[in-house]
Design an enzyme around this catalytic site. Sequence first.
Site, PDB file in Angstrom:
ATOM      1  N   ARG A 187       0.813  -1.226   0.000  1.00 18.59           N
ATOM      2  CA  ARG A 187       0.000   0.000   0.000  1.00 18.59           C
ATOM      3  C   ARG A 187       0.842   1.270   0.000  1.00 18.59           C
ATOM      4  O   ARG A 187       0.474   2.269  -0.609  1.00 18.59           O
ATOM      5  CB  ARG A 187      -0.890  -0.013   1.249  1.00 18.59           C
ATOM      6  CG  ARG A 187      -2.161  -0.782   1.116  1.00 18.59           C
ATOM      7  CD  ARG A 187      -3.358   0.130   1.019  1.00 18.59           C
ATOM      8  NE  ARG A 187      -3.549   0.894   2.251  1.00 18.59           N
ATOM      9  CZ  ARG A 187      -4.186   0.408   3.333  1.00 18.59           C
ATOM     10  NH1 ARG A 187      -4.697  -0.799   3.304  1.00 18.59           N
ATOM     11  NH2 ARG A 187      -4.333   1.136   4.418  1.00 18.59           N
ATOM     12  N   LYS A 217       0.747 -19.012   5.825  1.00 19.34           N
ATOM     13  CA  LYS A 217      -0.099 -19.254   6.979  1.00 19.34           C
ATOM     14  C   LYS A 217      -0.310 -17.954   7.741  1.00 19.34           C
ATOM     15  O   LYS A 217       0.498 -17.048   7.570  1.00 19.34           O
ATOM     16  CB  LYS A 217       0.495 -20.339   7.865  1.00 19.34           C
ATOM     17  CG  LYS A 217       1.712 -19.893   8.672  1.00 19.34           C
ATOM     18  CD  LYS A 217       2.159 -20.982   9.593  1.00 19.34           C
ATOM     19  CE  LYS A 217       1.484 -20.904  10.942  1.00 19.34           C
ATOM     20  NZ  LYS A 217       2.307 -20.283  11.989  1.00 19.34           N
ATOM     21  N   LYS A 271      12.538 -27.156   5.565  1.00 23.77           N
ATOM     22  CA  LYS A 271      13.755 -27.366   6.359  1.00 23.77           C
ATOM     23  C   LYS A 271      14.466 -28.624   5.880  1.00 23.77           C
ATOM     24  O   LYS A 271      13.834 -29.636   5.596  1.00 23.77           O
ATOM     25  CB  LYS A 271      13.418 -27.477   7.853  1.00 23.77           C
ATOM     26  CG  LYS A 271      12.919 -26.144   8.436  1.00 23.77           C
ATOM     27  CD  LYS A 271      12.739 -26.241   9.928  1.00 23.77           C
ATOM     28  CE  LYS A 271      12.010 -25.035  10.489  1.00 23.77           C
ATOM     29  NZ  LYS A 271      12.856 -23.885  10.775  1.00 23.77           N
ATOM     30  N   GLU A 292      10.933 -23.491  21.587  1.00 27.20           N
ATOM     31  CA  GLU A 292      11.475 -22.190  21.177  1.00 27.20           C
ATOM     32  C   GLU A 292      11.898 -21.403  22.408  1.00 27.20           C
ATOM     33  O   GLU A 292      11.318 -21.577  23.488  1.00 27.20           O
ATOM     34  CB  GLU A 292      10.401 -21.392  20.443  1.00 27.20           C
ATOM     35  CG  GLU A 292       9.922 -22.014  19.171  1.00 27.20           C
ATOM     36  CD  GLU A 292       8.986 -21.057  18.442  1.00 27.20           C
ATOM     37  OE1 GLU A 292       9.467 -20.328  17.566  1.00 27.20           O
ATOM     38  OE2 GLU A 292       7.789 -21.016  18.780  1.00 27.20           O
ATOM     39  N   HIS A 345       2.805 -26.980  11.568  1.00 24.15           N
ATOM     40  CA  HIS A 345       4.171 -27.514  11.576  1.00 24.15           C
ATOM     41  C   HIS A 345       4.263 -28.910  12.211  1.00 24.15           C
ATOM     42  O   HIS A 345       4.843 -29.828  11.634  1.00 24.15           O
ATOM     43  CB  HIS A 345       5.118 -26.566  12.325  1.00 24.15           C
ATOM     44  CG  HIS A 345       5.096 -25.160  11.819  1.00 24.15           C
ATOM     45  ND1 HIS A 345       4.923 -24.842  10.497  1.00 24.15           N
ATOM     46  CD2 HIS A 345       5.247 -23.965  12.449  1.00 24.15           C
ATOM     47  CE1 HIS A 345       4.958 -23.523  10.343  1.00 24.15           C
ATOM     48  NE2 HIS A 345       5.150 -22.976  11.517  1.00 24.15           N
TER      49      HIS A 345
HETATM   50  C1  BG6 Z   1       5.839 -19.709  12.781  1.00 27.71           C
HETATM   51  C2  BG6 Z   1       5.036 -19.375  13.994  1.00 27.71           C
HETATM   52  O1  BG6 Z   1       5.029 -20.334  11.825  1.00 27.71           O
HETATM   53  O2  BG6 Z   1       6.912 -20.562  13.118  1.00 27.71           O
HETATM   54  C3  BG6 Z   1       5.928 -18.734  15.048  1.00 27.71           C
HETATM   55  O3  BG6 Z   1       3.996 -18.490  13.649  1.00 27.71           O
HETATM   56  C4  BG6 Z   1       7.127 -19.603  15.326  1.00 27.71           C
HETATM   57  O4  BG6 Z   1       5.195 -18.502  16.241  1.00 27.71           O
HETATM   58  C5  BG6 Z   1       7.830 -19.986  14.026  1.00 27.71           C
HETATM   59  O5  BG6 Z   1       8.006 -18.884  16.162  1.00 27.71           O
HETATM   60  C6  BG6 Z   1       8.932 -20.997  14.285  1.00 27.71           C
HETATM   61  O6  BG6 Z   1       9.699 -21.168  13.130  1.00 27.71           O
HETATM   62  P1  BG6 Z   1      11.217 -21.618  13.198  1.00 27.71           P
HETATM   63  O7  BG6 Z   1      11.598 -21.801  11.755  1.00 27.71           O
HETATM   64  O8  BG6 Z   1      11.962 -20.514  13.870  1.00 27.71           O
HETATM   65  O9  BG6 Z   1      11.246 -22.877  13.971  1.00 27.71           O
END
Ligand code: BG6
Length: 482
Positions: free
Chosen positions: A46, A143, A177, A211, A235
């Site tokens: 935009r 997503k 990955k 994470e 995932h």
């Molecule tokens: C994303 C999520 O799809 O994947 C995040 O929305 C998450 O919340 C991320 O942190 C994790 O991805 P990666 O590649 O860092 O494991």
Amino acid sequence: IPVDPFDLVIFGATGDLARRKILPALFKRYCAGQMEPGARVIGAARSELSQEEFRNLVRESVEEFTPERARRPGMLAGFLDCLSYLPVDARGSSGWPELAAMMTGDRVRAFYFSVGPSLFGDLARRIREYGMVTEQTRIVVEKPFGHDLDSARALNATLAEHFDESVIYRIDHYLGKETVQNLMVVRFGNMLFEPLWNSQYVDHIQITVAETVGVGGRGDYYERAGAMRDMVQNHLMQLLCLIAMEPPAKFDPDAVRDEKLKVIRALDAVKPHHIVRGQYVADPTQPQLGQGYREEVGNPRSSTESYIALKAHISNWRWAGTPFYLRTGKRLVARSSVINVRFKDAPHSIFGAEAGQHSNVLSIRLQPNEGITLQVTIKEPGPGGMRLVDVPLDMSFAEALGPDGRDTADAYERLIMDVIRGNQTLFMRGDEVEAAWAWTDPVIAGWQSLGDVPKPYTIGSTGPLDADLLMRRDERRWRGIN
Ligand code: BG6
């Protein structure tokens, strides 16, 4: 291998995903010589930015996320030459005629919808209205693909009004990955594992995506999503599919996706007492580690989960009786994604009870330190009698494959190049996404109807205690996160 010259239009080019992932990934492919001269990346959003301003944004993102490559002489300037910017109003008509005028020639035209799903319909309609659709058109969507089954169906229907499924690329970046793809090769490229890959020999499987990051600036989105929608529906579900699916007849997009779909459809409903939800709280003894979830999102009564652990069952011949334990959470002790396949104990120990109980575990590390470890039992070296110990047969990609193994391409690099090549294998098909929601929705509805409140866990821990109890009740335990 270079790909044919292409035009890639990124809607939402000034957004966070483009800045952090898409543009640095393209730059890395450029440095690898994979973007032929003539390839064009057109940023659209935009904002009324000049070409100069857009290129400066890209320069900053590339310098921040791929600093080493950005310093290579000539690379950044060459990449910026492939870029242009166009202000486009997704909901109106401004910018569209100009965009259409740029799309000439018979080459791959990929349109990347790096925007909220509420704009998918408008973008799809305009692309068609303005005559930009050719045999070579591809649509890439990000997503979250829906919030539940109904919204995912509506999104699929909207896209289907304008495009055939064969040109729609739904990204789940976990599928890009390196080790995730390796899952299929480990299983179907070796004779060793597949004969044992069933409930007769596998005691259980653990899938962990831990994470250290919190929700950061994404509180609004995350409050509505939670770990189940944000991570498990997509995932973790994809990892589960690849680990559990039957061998496809060939490595072709629909053959692979058909098998994944069968896994999702064979999943039982999850029982409420097989779910543990958690929410991170600050550690009062270490306030420097940061705020708890509720403070971070500014909602003192939030009952959104930043952690979830659950036990799933796949009701089919291969897996009946073998539980799959899934867990994922934010602000945990370490960043670690790993799948552990725990084999059953040997039926009888010829070494006697004092030798202890030993078992084989195949660990597939997705990140960091991608690699595979097989825990095997051997005799403890030395003259001390017949004592058994477990030792790892360890394969680190970085060590085994040298520099190429160490510098595995980022998921987005691989996925974007697959879009250009027209290979849908690593993208989710519409029916897969819907089936995943069909499994997710009742789980969420279940805890909502029970008024479940997530269990607190301290930042830097391994998650709520109840998740350990979930395992202990089954006389099992989680393998360590780091
Ligand atoms: C994303 C999520 O799809 O994947 C995040 O929305 C998450 O919340 C991320 O942190 C994790 O991805 P990666 O590649 O860092 O494991």
